[in-house]
Design a protein around this motif. Structure first.
Motif, PDB file in Angstrom:
ATOM      1  N   LYS A   1       0.667  -1.034   0.083  1.00 21.52           N
ATOM      2  CA  LYS A   1       0.165  -0.042   0.234  1.00 21.52           C
ATOM      3  C   LYS A   1       0.631   1.414  -0.337  1.00 21.52           C
ATOM      4  N   THR A   2       0.390   2.418  -0.835  1.00 26.28           N
ATOM      5  CA  THR A   2       1.378   2.932  -0.915  1.00 26.28           C
ATOM      6  C   THR A   2       0.845   4.644   0.124  1.00 26.28           C
ATOM      7  N   ALA A   3       1.248   5.303   0.255  1.00 30.34           N
ATOM      8  CA  ALA A   3       1.551   6.729   0.624  1.00 30.34           C
ATOM      9  C   ALA A   3       0.113   7.696   1.093  1.00 30.34           C
ATOM     10  N   HIS A   4       0.157   7.421  -0.427  1.00 31.33           N
ATOM     11  CA  HIS A   4      -1.260   8.059  -0.422  1.00 31.33           C
ATOM     12  C   HIS A   4      -2.488   7.012  -0.506  1.00 31.33           C
ATOM     13  N   GLY A   5      -2.387   6.092  -0.658  1.00 26.94           N
ATOM     14  CA  GLY A   5      -3.900   4.910  -0.207  1.00 26.94           C
ATOM     15  C   GLY A   5      -3.929   3.957  -1.457  1.00 26.94           C
ATOM     16  N   GLY A   6      -2.470   4.076  -2.665  1.00 24.06           N
ATOM     17  CA  GLY A   6      -2.715   3.622  -3.685  1.00 24.06           C
ATOM     18  C   GLY A   6      -2.107   1.767  -3.569  1.00 24.06           C
ATOM     19  N   ALA A   7      -1.713   1.163  -4.342  1.00 24.25           N
ATOM     20  CA  ALA A   7      -1.560   0.007  -4.602  1.00 24.25           C
ATOM     21  C   ALA A   7      -0.482  -0.028  -5.280  1.00 24.25           C
ATOM     22  N   GLN A   8       0.513  -1.272  -5.153  1.00 25.11           N
ATOM     23  CA  GLN A   8       1.469  -1.167  -6.306  1.00 25.11           C
ATOM     24  C   GLN A   8       2.164  -3.215  -5.809  1.00 25.11           C
ATOM     25  N   MET A   9       2.153  -3.709  -6.927  1.00 23.24           N
ATOM     26  CA  MET A   9       1.593  -4.984  -7.549  1.00 23.24           C
ATOM     27  C   MET A   9       3.237  -5.246  -8.522  1.00 23.24           C
ATOM     28  N   PHE A  10       3.531  -6.631  -7.838  1.00 27.41           N
ATOM     29  CA  PHE A  10       5.289  -6.743  -7.641  1.00 27.41           C
ATOM     30  C   PHE A  10       4.762  -8.416  -8.613  1.00 27.41           C
ATOM     31  N   TYR A  11       5.712  -8.107 -10.054  1.00 22.38           N
ATOM     32  CA  TYR A  11       5.275  -9.769 -10.674  1.00 22.38           C
ATOM     33  C   TYR A  11       6.680 -10.253 -11.283  1.00 22.38           C
ATOM     34  N   MET A  12       7.392 -11.157 -10.882  1.00 16.67           N
ATOM     35  CA  MET A  12       8.468 -11.824 -12.120  1.00 16.67           C
ATOM     36  C   MET A  12       8.420 -11.908 -13.599  1.00 16.67           C
ATOM     37  N   LYS A  13       9.247 -11.039 -14.393  1.00 17.46           N
ATOM     38  CA  LYS A  13       9.157 -11.498 -16.026  1.00 17.46           C
ATOM     39  C   LYS A  13       8.956 -13.295 -16.210  1.00 17.46           C
ATOM     40  N   PRO A  14       8.620 -13.994 -16.972  1.00 21.12           N
ATOM     41  CA  PRO A  14       9.067 -15.018 -17.468  1.00 21.12           C
ATOM     42  C   PRO A  14      10.402 -14.654 -18.306  1.00 21.12           C
ATOM     43  N   LYS A  15      11.044 -15.894 -17.747  1.00 22.53           N
ATOM     44  CA  LYS A  15      12.504 -15.863 -18.835  1.00 22.53           C
ATOM     45  C   LYS A  15      12.063 -15.895 -19.900  1.00 22.53           C
ATOM     46  N   GLY A  16      13.213 -15.275 -20.904  1.00 27.81           N
ATOM     47  CA  GLY A  16      13.031 -15.100 -22.826  1.00 27.81           C
ATOM     48  C   GLY A  16      11.640 -14.351 -22.750  1.00 27.81           C
ATOM     49  N   VAL A  17      10.861 -13.823 -21.408  1.00 27.37           N
ATOM     50  CA  VAL A  17       9.356 -12.920 -22.282  1.00 27.37           C
ATOM     51  C   VAL A  17      10.414 -11.229 -22.001  1.00 27.37           C
ATOM     52  N   GLU A  18       9.237 -10.542 -23.106  1.00 28.44           N
ATOM     53  CA  GLU A  18      10.378  -8.531 -23.208  1.00 28.44           C
ATOM     54  C   GLU A  18       8.303  -7.701 -22.760  1.00 28.44           C
ATOM     55  N   VAL A  19       9.082  -7.078 -21.564  1.00 31.00           N
ATOM     56  CA  VAL A  19       7.782  -6.566 -21.273  1.00 31.00           C
ATOM     57  C   VAL A  19       8.632  -4.450 -20.977  1.00 31.00           C
ATOM     58  N   GLU A  20       7.647  -4.513 -21.938  1.00 31.14           N
ATOM     59  CA  GLU A  20       7.614  -2.924 -22.089  1.00 31.14           C
ATOM     60  C   GLU A  20       7.224  -1.890 -21.361  1.00 31.14           C
ATOM     61  N   GLN A  21       7.972  -1.137 -21.297  1.00 28.35           N
ATOM     62  CA  GLN A  21       7.885  -0.016 -19.954  1.00 28.35           C
ATOM     63  C   GLN A  21       6.174   0.785 -20.339  1.00 28.35           C
ATOM     64  N   ASN A  22       4.888   0.849 -19.601  1.00 25.54           N
ATOM     65  CA  ASN A  22       4.154   1.723 -19.797  1.00 25.54           C
ATOM     66  C   ASN A  22       3.111   2.570 -19.116  1.00 25.54           C
ATOM     67  N   ILE A  23       4.041   3.674 -19.086  1.00 16.61           N
ATOM     68  CA  ILE A  23       3.651   4.955 -17.893  1.00 16.61           C
ATOM     69  C   ILE A  23       2.199   4.836 -18.969  1.00 16.61           C
ATOM     70  N   GLY A  24       1.166   5.132 -17.985  1.00 20.11           N
ATOM     71  CA  GLY A  24      -0.068   5.425 -18.411  1.00 20.11           C
ATOM     72  C   GLY A  24      -0.986   4.274 -19.054  1.00 20.11           C
ATOM     73  N   TRP A  25      -0.710   2.852 -18.688  1.00 17.85           N
ATOM     74  CA  TRP A  25      -1.267   1.576 -19.368  1.00 17.85           C
ATOM     75  C   TRP A  25      -2.544   2.248 -19.008  1.00 17.85           C
ATOM     76  N   LEU A  26      -2.803   2.438 -18.145  1.00 22.61           N
ATOM     77  CA  LEU A  26      -4.705   2.602 -17.378  1.00 22.61           C
ATOM     78  C   LEU A  26      -4.821   3.965 -16.738  1.00 22.61           C
ATOM     79  N   LYS A  27      -5.533   4.600 -16.164  1.00 18.95           N
ATOM     80  CA  LYS A  27      -5.677   5.999 -15.580  1.00 18.95           C
ATOM     81  C   LYS A  27      -5.529   5.651 -14.364  1.00 18.95           C
ATOM     82  N   GLY A  28      -3.622   6.188 -13.582  1.00 15.34           N
ATOM     83  CA  GLY A  28      -3.828   5.890 -12.416  1.00 15.34           C
ATOM     84  C   GLY A  28      -2.570   4.335 -12.244  1.00 15.34           C
ATOM     85  N   VAL A  29      -2.952   3.519 -13.797  1.00 14.53           N
ATOM     86  CA  VAL A  29      -1.545   2.632 -13.647  1.00 14.53           C
ATOM     87  C   VAL A  29      -0.337   2.733 -14.189  1.00 14.53           C
ATOM     88  N   ASP A  30       0.672   2.175 -14.479  1.00 11.45           N
ATOM     89  CA  ASP A  30       1.990   2.666 -14.993  1.00 11.45           C
ATOM     90  C   ASP A  30       2.091   0.921 -14.765  1.00 11.45           C
TER      91      ASP A  30
END
Length: 170
Positions: free
Chosen positions: A1-30
């Motif tokens: 839980k963040t200081a302003h009531g938000g949430a952070q979710m962490f996941y491991m990236k599978p080997k061999g899979v590329e994940v692009e950074q996507n700031i603003g993927w959804l409103k309020g979600v990076d």
């Protein structure tokens, strides 16, 4: 839980899979996926862990969902595997350096020096060289410190001006 009531979710990236950074993927979600990204977490002020489960690998569904829609960069492996490079030019090596970064510590300064010199030698505008080299540094696993980067750029620009016999004075 963040200081302003938000949430952070962490996941491991599978080997061999590329994940692009996507700031603003959804409103309020990076989606933070770049090697140089960082986030603030507990025990920092106002942050707390909601659970203490192990970080799990991102599901195929999640990876598919965060992938950019109609990405112009989706090149099928079957096409990619048919393209073979027989000989690389120095210019091709410069482009690849910009895309892939300066490499690990111990080679970054030398690679930056070669990149700056190669671009200036080919007549690229010094301001464009600076921007391209900043991108290259950002694409590096361990970017150079700003002071080191600036020192190298300034030194190479002066060297190129001497090579051209152009001191910048009238």
């Amino acid at each position: 839980k963040t200081a302003h009531g938000g949430a952070q979710m962490f996941y491991m990236k599978p080997k061999g899979v590329e994940v692009e950074q996507n700031i603003g993927w959804l409103k309020g979600v990076d989606v933070k996926a770049h090697i140089n990204n960082y986030v603030v977490i507990a025990p920092s002020d106002g942050y707390q862990f909601v659970n203490h489960h192990k970080i799990v690998e991102a599901s195929k569904e999640l990876l598919k969902a965060i992938k950019p829609v109609n990405s112009q960069y989706d090149i099928p492996e079957s096409v990619r595997n048919k393209y073979h490079i027989t000989e690389k030019s120095k210019t091709a090596e410069l482009f690849e350096r910009i895309a892939f970064g300066l490499g690990g510590s111990g080679m970054r300064n030398n690679n930056l020096t070669e990149l700056i010199g190669g671009l200036l030698f080919r007549g690229v505008d010094p301001d464009a060289v600076l921007q391209l080299c900043r991108l290259t540094n950002q694409n590096s696993p361990q970017p150079l410190e700003e002071s080191e980067f600036n020192k190298t750029y300034t030194s190479m620009l002066k060297k190129e001006m001497r090579r051209r016999n152009d001191t910048g004075t009238t």
